[in-house]
Write a protein that holds these residues in place. Structure first.
Motif, mmCIF file in Angstrom:
data_model
loop_
_atom_site.group_PDB
_atom_site.id
_atom_site.type_symbol
_atom_site.label_atom_id
_atom_site.label_comp_id
_atom_site.label_asym_id
_atom_site.label_seq_id
_atom_site.Cartn_x
_atom_site.Cartn_y
_atom_site.Cartn_z
ATOM 1 N N ALA A 54 0.836 -1.211 0.000
ATOM 2 C CA ALA A 54 0.000 0.000 0.000
ATOM 3 C C ALA A 54 0.866 1.256 0.000
ATOM 4 O O ALA A 54 0.567 2.223 -0.706
ATOM 5 N N GLU A 55 1.943 1.232 0.771
ATOM 6 C CA GLU A 55 2.846 2.389 0.815
ATOM 7 C C GLU A 55 3.507 2.611 -0.539
ATOM 8 O O GLU A 55 3.585 3.748 -1.025
ATOM 9 N N ARG A 56 3.970 1.532 -1.166
ATOM 10 C CA ARG A 56 4.643 1.627 -2.454
ATOM 11 C C ARG A 56 3.746 2.258 -3.512
ATOM 12 O O ARG A 56 4.207 2.998 -4.375
ATOM 13 N N HIS A 57 2.456 1.970 -3.429
ATOM 14 C CA HIS A 57 1.511 2.488 -4.420
ATOM 15 C C HIS A 57 0.775 3.734 -3.944
ATOM 16 O O HIS A 57 -0.216 4.146 -4.543
ATOM 17 N N LYS A 58 1.269 4.309 -2.844
ATOM 18 C CA LYS A 58 0.735 5.555 -2.299
ATOM 19 C C LYS A 58 -0.772 5.474 -1.993
ATOM 20 O O LYS A 58 -1.530 6.387 -2.275
ATOM 21 N N LEU A 59 -1.163 4.354 -1.429
ATOM 22 C CA LEU A 59 -2.544 4.145 -0.995
ATOM 23 C C LEU A 59 -2.594 4.494 0.491
ATOM 24 O O LEU A 59 -2.550 3.631 1.365
ATOM 25 N N ASP A 60 -2.655 5.802 0.754
ATOM 26 C CA ASP A 60 -2.459 6.310 2.106
ATOM 27 C C ASP A 60 -3.462 5.784 3.128
ATOM 28 O O ASP A 60 -3.074 5.429 4.245
ATOM 29 N N VAL A 61 -4.736 5.737 2.782
ATOM 30 C CA VAL A 61 -5.738 5.279 3.744
ATOM 31 C C VAL A 61 -5.547 3.792 4.046
ATOM 32 O O VAL A 61 -5.585 3.376 5.203
ATOM 33 N N LEU A 62 -5.301 2.991 3.018
ATOM 34 C CA LEU A 62 -5.045 1.567 3.237
ATOM 35 C C LEU A 62 -3.777 1.365 4.066
ATOM 36 O O LEU A 62 -3.738 0.530 4.966
ATOM 37 N N HIS A 63 -2.745 2.143 3.774
ATOM 38 C CA HIS A 63 -1.499 2.062 4.529
ATOM 39 C C HIS A 63 -1.763 2.344 6.002
ATOM 40 O O HIS A 63 -1.291 1.621 6.885
ATOM 41 N N TYR A 64 -2.546 3.375 6.281
ATOM 42 C CA TYR A 64 -2.886 3.740 7.652
ATOM 43 C C TYR A 64 -3.689 2.631 8.340
ATOM 44 O O TYR A 64 -3.375 2.214 9.449
ATOM 45 N N LEU A 65 -4.738 2.147 7.672
ATOM 46 C CA LEU A 65 -5.596 1.116 8.263
ATOM 47 C C LEU A 65 -4.836 -0.187 8.510
ATOM 48 O O LEU A 65 -5.013 -0.841 9.540
#
Length: 86
Positions: A54-65
């Protein structure tokens, strides 16, 4: 390919359960399954990999959750280990 996600049953209907011989609502594990601690450790490991993705693809909300999920799993393991040492 059906993963089983999103499967909805009609109101008033229940899906049939496989007969296990164990009383309904029993917390006994099925043969070949680990206990709760093993499940939490596996979840924490998988969540860590998903969080990196998620971080690599800049999926910020998923990264946080996923980070919150990882913290919860780590806390669960920490508390279980603490209780076992007492």
């Amino acid at each position: 390919m059906d993963s089983g996600w999103g499967r909805v049953t009609r109101p008033g209907k229940r899906r049939a359960r496989a007969a296990s011989g164990a009383p309904r609502g029993s917390r006994n594990e099925e043969p070949g399954e680990g206990g709760a601690d093993e499940a939490v450790a596996f979840i924490a490991e998988q969540v860590a990999a998903l969080r990196k993705l998620a971080e690599r693809h800049k999926l910020d909300v998923l990264h946080y959750l996923l980070g919150m999920t990882q913290l919860e799993a780590d806390e669960h393991l920490r508390l279980r280990t603490k209780r076992k040492l007492s």
